[in-house]
Design an enzyme around this catalytic site. Structure first.
Site, PDB file in Angstrom:
ATOM      1  N   HIS A 198      11.232  11.134  29.069  1.00 20.30           N
ATOM      2  CA  HIS A 198      10.611  10.882  30.363  1.00 20.30           C
ATOM      3  C   HIS A 198       9.673   9.692  30.251  1.00 20.30           C
ATOM      4  CE1 HIS A 198       7.434  13.146  28.286  1.00 20.30           C
ATOM      5  NE2 HIS A 198       6.569  12.669  29.168  1.00 20.30           N
ATOM      6  N   HIS A 249       5.250 -13.164  35.204  1.00 15.49           N
ATOM      7  CA  HIS A 249       6.532 -12.455  35.046  1.00 15.49           C
ATOM      8  C   HIS A 249       6.239 -10.996  34.718  1.00 15.49           C
ATOM      9  CE1 HIS A 249       9.357 -16.015  33.985  1.00 15.49           C
ATOM     10  NE2 HIS A 249       8.324 -16.458  34.670  1.00 15.49           N
ATOM     11  N   ASN A 296       2.645  14.924  37.951  1.00 16.10           N
ATOM     12  CA  ASN A 296       2.216  15.420  36.643  1.00 16.10           C
ATOM     13  C   ASN A 296       1.339  16.663  36.855  1.00 16.10           C
ATOM     14  OD1 ASN A 296       0.922  15.784  34.066  1.00 16.10           O
ATOM     15  ND2 ASN A 296       1.500  13.682  33.572  1.00 16.10           N
ATOM     16  N   ARG A 351       0.816  -1.216   0.000  1.00 18.88           N
ATOM     17  CA  ARG A 351       0.000   0.000   0.000  1.00 18.88           C
ATOM     18  C   ARG A 351       0.846   1.260   0.000  1.00 18.88           C
ATOM     19  NH1 ARG A 351      -3.407   0.434   4.917  1.00 18.88           N
ATOM     20  NH2 ARG A 351      -1.645  -0.559   5.917  1.00 18.88           N
TER      21      ARG A 351
HETATM   22 ZN    ZN Z   1       7.832 -18.324  35.318  1.00 18.04          ZN
END
Ligand code: ZN
Ligand code: ZN
Ligand code: ZN
Length: 349
Positions: free
Chosen positions: A182, A309, A92, A46
């Site tokens: 940041h 994890h 912020n 495209r």
């Molecule tokens: Zn694991």
């Protein structure tokens, strides 16, 4: 109408890295949360596919630069505590959420709302006006990551009911409004749905197979190798099977670790190196693309945490999110992750 494209003329736009066309588009599902994506090299021919990677204009006065500290709120973290700072964290000025949780919802029939409680901070990565994290040295990035951990940890100590999301927007096309490097830490009063799906799936896999789904995925990717980008003693970087974006990468601990903020000093040093390598591979390989990264960590109290994890998802923004994505929630990715991984493995940093 005749298709003018030659069968081999299948390039990804920045830079022209050649993609072998797939015989037909594939619908893939993410092994963790079952999220579908369409991998379609057919989309590569495209015209005008590239989102322009618009740079933000340099502000006349940058509130994140050293010397302009008066323009931000009082810092919640400064490293080092004495002398010139290297990393600084402030509230912020334009927060998305704030304040304490209010248990009383406002209700009008079907419609409920509560105060959007939480904390929104900005982690300023460096004192000089550097616009790309990739140009900071690995030891500085380790300090930056240490600041993210320290703020997350302190926040969860004070308000364990919040869910902390760390994210970064690089360049205007990825949603950045400030050019100075940041990240943002946005602690919400709810666990985001996406993270909850990851946790639920981890928990289901643990019950069914007595195994960790992240460990199983990592083991498969190590054995197979096709989507592996790099490994260090403690971390692994791979192009996920159901990548939503061209050259999407995930960085995970190779061994069980569910809380990002529990990283040790030695782990942070190594993570700084890996983080530096990933950012520079994306920067060099894709010509400094707009991107987001997000850090997913387990909530403090999650019972599923031992099968989870923490991980960092790097999401380059080289294709637009358009009507189909908004209408279906399904991303179309023109670059097969196996080919993205092969290309990025070869980029020397
Ligand atoms: Zn694991
Ligand atoms: Zn600046
Ligand atoms: Zn995730």
């Amino acid at each position: 109408m005749k298709d003018e494209r030659l069968p081999n003329d299948c390039y990804f736009h920045v830079p022209r890295f050649r993609i072998a066309p797939l015989p037909r588009p594939q619908l893939r599902r993410d092994p963790i949360i079952d999220r579908p994506v369409i991998i379609s090299t057919d989309r590569l021919g495209r015209p005008q596919e590239l989102v322009t990677s618009s740079e933000l204009p340099r502000p006349t006065v940058c509130p994140f630069c050293a010397g302009n500290e008066r323009l931000t709120t009082e810092p919640t973290y400064v490293d080092p505590q004495q002398g010139p700072w290297r990393v600084r964290v402030v509230g912020n000025t334009f927060p998305a959420v704030r304040g304490a949780s209010d248990p009383l919802p406002e209700t009008a029939g079907l419609f409920h709302s509560v105060a959007a409680a939480g904390i929104h901070e900005v982690v300023i990565a460096c004192p000089q006006h550097e616009t790309s994290l990739s140009r900071l040295p690995a030891d500085h990035l380790a300090d930056f990551l240490r600041a993210l951990c320290a703020r997350m940890s302190s926040l969860l100590r004070d308000r364990p009911e919040l869910y902390p999301l760390i994210f970064n927007n690089h360049k205007a096309a990825a949603g950045a409004s400030m050019a100075h490097a940041h990240a943002q830490l946005l602690a919400l009063a709810v666990v985001p749905e996406l993270v909850q799906r990851e946790l639920d799936s981890a928990s289901r896999h643990r019950k069914l197979k007595d195994a960790c789904i992240f460990c199983d995925m990592i083991e498969h990717e190590q054995r197979d190798g096709a989507r592996l980008v790099l490994q260090s003693p403690r971390f692994i970087v791979l192009a996920p099977f159901a990548s939503r974006f061209p050259c999407e990468l995930w960085l995970l601990p190779r061994h069980h670790a569910c809380h990002f903020d529990k990283l040790s000093g030695i782990e942070l040093t190594e993570l700084g190196e890996v983080f530096h390598t990933v950012l520079n591979k994306l920067d060099r390989g894709l010509l400094d693309p707009p991107y987001n990264f997000v850090i997913h960590t387990a909530p403090r109290s999650a019972p599923e945490a031992d099968a989870f994890h923490w991980h960092i998802e790097f999401l380059p923004r080289l294709t637009g999110i358009a009507g189909f994505e908004f209408g279906t929630g399904i991303h179309i990715n023109p670059v097969p992750p196996e080919q993205a991984a092969e290309y990025l493995r070869g980029i020397r940093v």
